[in-house]
Design a protein around this motif. Structure first.
Motif, PDB file in Angstrom:
ATOM      1  N   ALA A  44       0.833  -1.208   0.000  1.00 56.64           N
ATOM      2  CA  ALA A  44       0.000   0.000   0.000  1.00 56.64           C
ATOM      3  C   ALA A  44       0.866   1.256   0.000  1.00 56.64           C
ATOM      4  CB  ALA A  44      -0.933   0.002   1.205  1.00 56.64           C
ATOM      5  N   ILE A  45       1.964   1.230   0.756  1.00 49.63           N
ATOM      6  CA  ILE A  45       2.890   2.369   0.770  1.00 49.63           C
ATOM      7  C   ILE A  45       3.470   2.579  -0.620  1.00 49.63           C
ATOM      8  CG2 ILE A  45       5.113   3.200   1.640  1.00 49.63           C
ATOM      9  CD1 ILE A  45       4.461   1.767   4.284  1.00 49.63           C
ATOM     10  N   GLY A  46       3.874   1.476  -1.255  1.00 53.80           N
ATOM     11  CA  GLY A  46       4.412   1.569  -2.608  1.00 53.80           C
ATOM     12  C   GLY A  46       3.417   2.159  -3.585  1.00 53.80           C
ATOM     13  N   LEU A  47       2.153   1.818  -3.424  1.00 53.91           N
ATOM     14  CA  LEU A  47       1.118   2.342  -4.321  1.00 53.91           C
ATOM     15  C   LEU A  47       0.913   3.849  -4.140  1.00 53.91           C
ATOM     16  CD1 LEU A  47      -1.546  -0.523  -4.133  1.00 53.91           C
ATOM     17  CD2 LEU A  47      -0.163   0.121  -6.114  1.00 53.91           C
ATOM     18  N   VAL A  48       0.948   4.316  -2.883  1.00 50.18           N
ATOM     19  CA  VAL A  48       0.813   5.755  -2.643  1.00 50.18           C
ATOM     20  C   VAL A  48       2.004   6.506  -3.247  1.00 50.18           C
ATOM     21  CG1 VAL A  48       0.740   7.574  -0.899  1.00 50.18           C
ATOM     22  CG2 VAL A  48      -0.587   5.499  -0.573  1.00 50.18           C
ATOM     23  N   LEU A  49       3.205   5.974  -3.050  1.00 53.36           N
ATOM     24  CA  LEU A  49       4.390   6.620  -3.608  1.00 53.36           C
ATOM     25  C   LEU A  49       4.330   6.638  -5.132  1.00 53.36           C
ATOM     26  CD1 LEU A  49       7.236   5.198  -1.319  1.00 53.36           C
ATOM     27  CD2 LEU A  49       5.918   7.303  -1.051  1.00 53.36           C
ATOM     28  N   THR A  50       3.834   5.546  -5.711  1.00 52.21           N
ATOM     29  CA  THR A  50       3.680   5.484  -7.164  1.00 52.21           C
ATOM     30  C   THR A  50       2.704   6.543  -7.653  1.00 52.21           C
ATOM     31  OG1 THR A  50       4.259   3.149  -7.448  1.00 52.21           O
ATOM     32  CG2 THR A  50       2.729   4.083  -9.042  1.00 52.21           C
ATOM     33  N   THR A  51       1.614   6.743  -6.907  1.00 58.74           N
ATOM     34  CA  THR A  51       0.601   7.716  -7.309  1.00 58.74           C
ATOM     35  C   THR A  51       1.184   9.127  -7.367  1.00 58.74           C
ATOM     36  OG1 THR A  51      -1.100   6.350  -6.262  1.00 58.74           O
ATOM     37  CG2 THR A  51      -1.702   8.605  -6.815  1.00 58.74           C
TER      38      THR A  51
END
Length: 408
Positions: A44-51
């Motif tokens: 989930a952290i990776g997804l926020v950073l990707t966004t």
């Protein structure tokens, strides 16, 4: 430092860069840790950073299509307003969906270097703020150096939550206070842009930028296409080791606290800023392309070695050594690209190359979360280092014979 050779608009752009990157400094250190503390998992952290990186793609394309239609100054003002909005959302809620939306529509920067909405437009504007073509390398070196010094100062602010906890705030609340500082910085950036003059706008008889490459000369089109592809490889590799992930790595593997991390990244920033100025001197001796490649390969070898560091002290030493070299290619590649295309091609050239970087880098943090969960905490360093060396080799063999005007 005497900047008489830089126009008023150039100095305002440098000022905006300083304030903006100051805020990026502490945000890049604390964001992944903050998300972990409020209950987000690694993926989930990776997804926020990707966004946050997907956001950069959209706004770079927006700049190319509309900056010369609605005005370059107006475009920068819009980006500053969105920066304010995103910081406020991160302060008032910890709802996952709301944070993803804020990361998507605002300008949250987590990489430790600027890749966002402001960069392409400012990069294209800088050469016209100096009259002497020989000063182009210098303005890009200064632009990156002052930004990195400011980012280093901002990194030190990431230690503020530890101080605030002594006055009764819990850890999460203390970290959230930094989003208010981020908002204040965004307001200052907005104020600076309001003072830009009409000189930064496209001339009435000059071609306006667009999303199409059809108005660009075949030679420039080939350069932009090839460079965009190689930049994508570099940024895909770099996305595995953005500053938020490195911060998370030190925090998780060695138990480094926020105060220690603030000092580590501040020192790294100072080393990077010094390297920017050194890159101008080196480029004047061996050329821009050679400077890009021959400083970047050793830095990527050091990044791979960092994955296997057996102790905190060795890890810090390798990290500092890497940061003394790793960003020398930034002002040199920016200056090189602006030098080998014509003035009216600079915005689309900057937009297309930066967009390719942002698209590829947007994928990597999510993959880093998966790699960390399935392989090891240090695996992203190896993957990133190998990919970035592939980029270095590609740049050398593709562009070693194409010279900017001052090297002919």
């Amino acid at each position: 430092m005497n900047l008489d050779w830089v126009s008023k608009d150039g100095k305002l752009l440098l000022g905006a860069r300083i304030v903006r990157t100051f805020s990026y400094g502490f945000l890049s250190v604390i964001l992944a840790i903050y998300l972990k503390l409020i209950g987000f998992g690694d993926i989930a952290i990776g997804l926020v950073l990707t966004t946050t990186l997907v956001n950069s793609v959209f706004f770079n394309l927006f700049s190319s299509a509309y900056a010369d239609k609605i005005g370059r100054k107006n475009t920068l003002i819009i980006f500053a307003v969105l920066m304010i909005a995103s910081s406020v959302i991160f302060f008032v809620t910890d709802n996952y969906v709301a944070l993803v939306i804020a990361a998507l529509v605002g300008t949250i920067n987590v990489t430790g270097s600027e890749v966002g909405a402001f960069l392409s437009l400012e990069q294209a504007l800088l050469p016209q703020t100096v009259k002497d073509i020989k000063k182009r390398n210098s303005i890009f070196a200064i632009y990156n150096a002052v930004g990195t010094f400011a980012m280093s100062a901002g990194v030190l602010v990431s230690g503020l939550p530890s101080v605030l906890q002594n006055y009764g705030l819990d850890k999460i609340g203390a970290i959230k206070s930094l989003f208010l500082i981020y908002a204040a910085c965004a307001v200052i950036v907005l104020a600076i842009y309001l003072f830009l003059s009409k000189n930064i706008e496209v001339k009435d008889n000059a071609p306006k930028s667009s999303l199409s490459l059809k108005n660009i000369s075949p030679k420039s089109r080939g350069i932009i296409a090839k460079m965009s592809t190689l930049f994508a490889v570099d940024s895909f590799g770099g996305g595995f080791v953005i500053q938020s992930i490195i911060s998370f790595w030190f925090y998780t593997r060695f138990g480094a606290d926020l105060t220690s991390l603030s000092y580590i990244f501040a020192i790294a920033g100072v080393l990077t800023a010094i390297s920017y100025m050194a890159s101008t001197k080196i480029a004047s001796k061996i050329g821009l392309v050679n400077t890009m490649v021959f400083t970047h390969i050793p830095s990527n070898v050091l990044m791979i070695l960092l994955a296997f560091a057996p102790s905190f002290s060795i890890a810090i030493s390798l990290f500092f050594a890497r940061m003394s070299l790793s960003q020398m290619d930034v002002p040199t590649r920016q200056s090189y690209l602006m030098g080998v295309v014509s003035e009216d091609e600079r915005i689309p050239a900057a937009v297309f190359t930066n967009t390719s970087r942002n698209i590829s880098q947007a994928v990597s943090p999510s993959l880093s979360g998966i790699i960390i969960s399935t392989l090891s905490l240090s695996a992203p360093f190896v993957v990133g280092g190998v990919l970035k060396i592939v980029y270095d080799v590609g740049i050398f063999f593709s562009f070693r014979k194409i010279k900017p005007p001052e090297e002919l």
